[in-house]
Design an enzyme around this catalytic site. Structure first.
Site, PDB file in Angstrom:
ATOM      1  N   HIS A   1      20.502-143.542   1.861  1.00  0.00           N
ATOM      2  CA  HIS A   1      20.468-142.039   0.620  1.00  0.00           C
ATOM      3  C   HIS A   1      20.669-142.105  -0.237  1.00  0.00           C
ATOM      4  O   HIS A   1      19.995-143.433  -1.199  1.00  0.00           O
ATOM      5  CB  HIS A   1      22.227-141.837   0.220  1.00  0.00           C
ATOM      6  CG  HIS A   1      22.876-143.314  -0.016  1.00  0.00           C
ATOM      7  ND1 HIS A   1      22.863-143.259  -1.504  1.00  0.00           N
ATOM      8  CD2 HIS A   1      23.885-143.942   1.145  1.00  0.00           C
ATOM      9  CE1 HIS A   1      24.317-144.086  -1.115  1.00  0.00           C
ATOM     10  NE2 HIS A   1      23.833-144.700   0.132  1.00  0.00           N
TER      11      HIS A   1
ATOM     12  N   TYR B   1      35.365-150.063   4.164  1.00  0.00           N
ATOM     13  CA  TYR B   1      36.275-150.967   3.467  1.00  0.00           C
ATOM     14  C   TYR B   1      37.129-150.538   3.332  1.00  0.00           C
ATOM     15  O   TYR B   1      37.730-152.196   2.389  1.00  0.00           O
ATOM     16  CB  TYR B   1      35.720-151.289   2.161  1.00  0.00           C
ATOM     17  CG  TYR B   1      33.738-150.961   2.181  1.00  0.00           C
ATOM     18  CD1 TYR B   1      32.632-152.138   3.220  1.00  0.00           C
ATOM     19  CD2 TYR B   1      32.548-150.228   1.838  1.00  0.00           C
ATOM     20  CE1 TYR B   1      32.118-152.669   3.131  1.00  0.00           C
ATOM     21  CE2 TYR B   1      31.659-150.126   2.569  1.00  0.00           C
ATOM     22  CZ  TYR B   1      31.016-151.461   2.779  1.00  0.00           C
ATOM     23  OH  TYR B   1      29.570-151.214   3.083  1.00  0.00           O
TER      24      TYR B   1
ATOM     25  N   GLU C   1      29.414-144.783   6.820  1.00  0.00           N
ATOM     26  CA  GLU C   1      28.706-145.940   6.273  1.00  0.00           C
ATOM     27  C   GLU C   1      30.109-146.758   6.840  1.00  0.00           C
ATOM     28  O   GLU C   1      31.033-145.761   6.969  1.00  0.00           O
ATOM     29  CB  GLU C   1      29.052-146.323   4.620  1.00  0.00           C
ATOM     30  CG  GLU C   1      29.223-147.514   4.021  1.00  0.00           C
ATOM     31  CD  GLU C   1      27.440-148.580   4.902  1.00  0.00           C
ATOM     32  OE1 GLU C   1      27.964-148.621   5.940  1.00  0.00           O
ATOM     33  OE2 GLU C   1      26.660-149.272   4.157  1.00  0.00           O
TER      34      GLU C   1
ATOM     35  N   THR D   1      23.778-143.808  -6.025  1.00  0.00           N
ATOM     36  CA  THR D   1      24.888-143.313  -6.928  1.00  0.00           C
ATOM     37  C   THR D   1      25.593-143.433  -7.651  1.00  0.00           C
ATOM     38  O   THR D   1      24.576-144.613  -7.977  1.00  0.00           O
ATOM     39  CB  THR D   1      26.189-143.344  -5.433  1.00  0.00           C
ATOM     40  OG1 THR D   1      26.533-144.407  -5.529  1.00  0.00           O
ATOM     41  CG2 THR D   1      25.268-142.599  -4.310  1.00  0.00           C
ATOM     42  N   TYR D   2      26.521-143.286  -8.526  1.00  0.00           N
ATOM     43  CA  TYR D   2      27.562-144.206  -9.341  1.00  0.00           C
ATOM     44  C   TYR D   2      27.472-145.102  -8.985  1.00  0.00           C
ATOM     45  O   TYR D   2      27.683-145.965  -9.959  1.00  0.00           O
ATOM     46  CB  TYR D   2      28.792-143.409 -10.092  1.00  0.00           C
ATOM     47  CG  TYR D   2      27.252-142.066 -11.201  1.00  0.00           C
ATOM     48  CD1 TYR D   2      27.723-142.462 -12.187  1.00  0.00           C
ATOM     49  CD2 TYR D   2      27.857-140.514 -10.244  1.00  0.00           C
ATOM     50  CE1 TYR D   2      26.676-141.432 -13.094  1.00  0.00           C
ATOM     51  CE2 TYR D   2      26.686-139.359 -11.463  1.00  0.00           C
ATOM     52  CZ  TYR D   2      26.669-140.459 -12.858  1.00  0.00           C
ATOM     53  OH  TYR D   2      26.591-139.104 -14.098  1.00  0.00           O
ATOM     54  N   PHE D   3      28.284-144.828  -8.252  1.00  0.00           N
ATOM     55  CA  PHE D   3      29.506-146.498  -7.318  1.00  0.00           C
ATOM     56  C   PHE D   3      27.687-147.555  -7.016  1.00  0.00           C
ATOM     57  O   PHE D   3      27.856-149.177  -7.328  1.00  0.00           O
ATOM     58  CB  PHE D   3      29.944-146.137  -6.415  1.00  0.00           C
ATOM     59  CG  PHE D   3      31.533-146.435  -6.282  1.00  0.00           C
ATOM     60  CD1 PHE D   3      31.292-145.660  -7.480  1.00  0.00           C
ATOM     61  CD2 PHE D   3      32.048-145.845  -5.552  1.00  0.00           C
ATOM     62  CE1 PHE D   3      32.813-145.048  -8.311  1.00  0.00           C
ATOM     63  CE2 PHE D   3      33.483-145.839  -5.497  1.00  0.00           C
ATOM     64  CZ  PHE D   3      33.849-145.171  -7.454  1.00  0.00           C
TER      65      PHE D   3
ATOM     66  N   GLY E   1      23.883-148.618   3.183  1.00  0.00           N
ATOM     67  CA  GLY E   1      22.940-149.908   3.005  1.00  0.00           C
ATOM     68  C   GLY E   1      22.941-150.419   4.065  1.00  0.00           C
ATOM     69  O   GLY E   1      22.307-151.731   4.585  1.00  0.00           O
ATOM     70  N   ASN E   2      25.324-150.401   3.902  1.00  0.00           N
ATOM     71  CA  ASN E   2      25.433-151.652   4.807  1.00  0.00           C
ATOM     72  C   ASN E   2      25.162-151.338   6.715  1.00  0.00           C
ATOM     73  O   ASN E   2      24.780-151.778   7.441  1.00  0.00           O
ATOM     74  CB  ASN E   2      26.378-151.782   4.897  1.00  0.00           C
ATOM     75  CG  ASN E   2      27.159-153.157   5.154  1.00  0.00           C
ATOM     76  OD1 ASN E   2      27.855-153.219   6.802  1.00  0.00           O
ATOM     77  ND2 ASN E   2      27.067-154.497   4.929  1.00  0.00           N
TER      78      ASN E   2
END
Length: 223
Positions: A11, A91, A88, A14-16, A175-176
């Site tokens: 994707h 966490y 994703e 993003t802000y994070f 990503g992960n």
């Protein structure tokens, strides 16, 4: 045996992502450059005839997918399929935490301080297991929980009766998740210390035997 050609795109930013925060089942919007990430990926894939398109049910994945499909000239008739199986890694209580601080907490019991150190000594799956152990609520996904969910998602793609041998499928990923796929299916040929770029394209082949990764993070996988 049916083999599908997957175009797996991370994707847009993003802000994070900008703030270096863990972002799993939590979500933040695409920044302006993240929207551009999606447009650039869409332009690169504009001539690919996709038979199906999948993404997680997070807005960052859905927004990226919609932009890519809008750029595509040959896939106007398909509908985007969203599925929580493609989310994703979760966490747990570390969602939204500074990434470096989170991995220091996870690695502390085994004397390690960074994500890369954990991967070097163990593997990517171990990062998940350690983070779940470090989560006071133990809500974070461990490797078994992650793979049970994600592999069920790939099975859904493979068993889609609309898809035939050789068809192209778009999948918007994270990503992960991409790192995890590279570690499990990359045959040791892919560096897994850093997340692939936002908007990067990885090409994979999916069959009942699993995944074969042909390109990763816009680069060919070399022997």
């Amino acid at each position: 045996m049916k083999t599908l050609h997957l175009y797996v795109v991370r994707h847009g930013k993003t802000y994070f992502n900008r703030y270096n925060k863990l972002q799993g089942w939590g979500n933040s919007p695409l920044v302006a450059s993240g929207i551009q990430d999606a447009h650039q990926a869409g332009q690169k894939l504009s001539q690919v005839h996709f038979k199906a398109a999948y993404c997680s049910d997070t807005t960052r994945a859905m927004d990226t997918a919609k932009i890519i499909l809008e750029e595509n000239k040959n896939s106007r008739e398909i509908s985007l399929i969203t599925d929580a199986k493609f989310r994703e890694e979760f966490y747990g209580s570390f969602e939204g935490t500074n990434m470096d601080a989170a991995w220091t907490s996870a690695g502390a019991p085994v004397g390690l301080r960074t994500y890369s150190e954990i991967v070097d000594k163990y593997d990517v799956d171990k990062t998940k297991d350690l983070l779940k152990e470090a989560d006071p609520w133990h809500d974070a996904e461990n490797s078994e929980e992650f793979w049970q969910r994600v592999l069920a998602g790939f099975k859904r793609i493979l068993t889609n009766p609309v898809l035939d041998d050789g068809d192209n499928v778009l999948l918007i990923s994270h990503g992960n998740s991409l790192i995890s796929l590279a570690d499990r299916f990359g045959e040791g040929k892919i560096a897994v210390h850093e997340r692939p770029a936002n908007g990067s394209i990885s090409q994979m082949e999916l069959s009942k035997d699993g995944l074969t990764i042909l390109t990763y993070n816009n680069e060919p996988v070399k022997d």
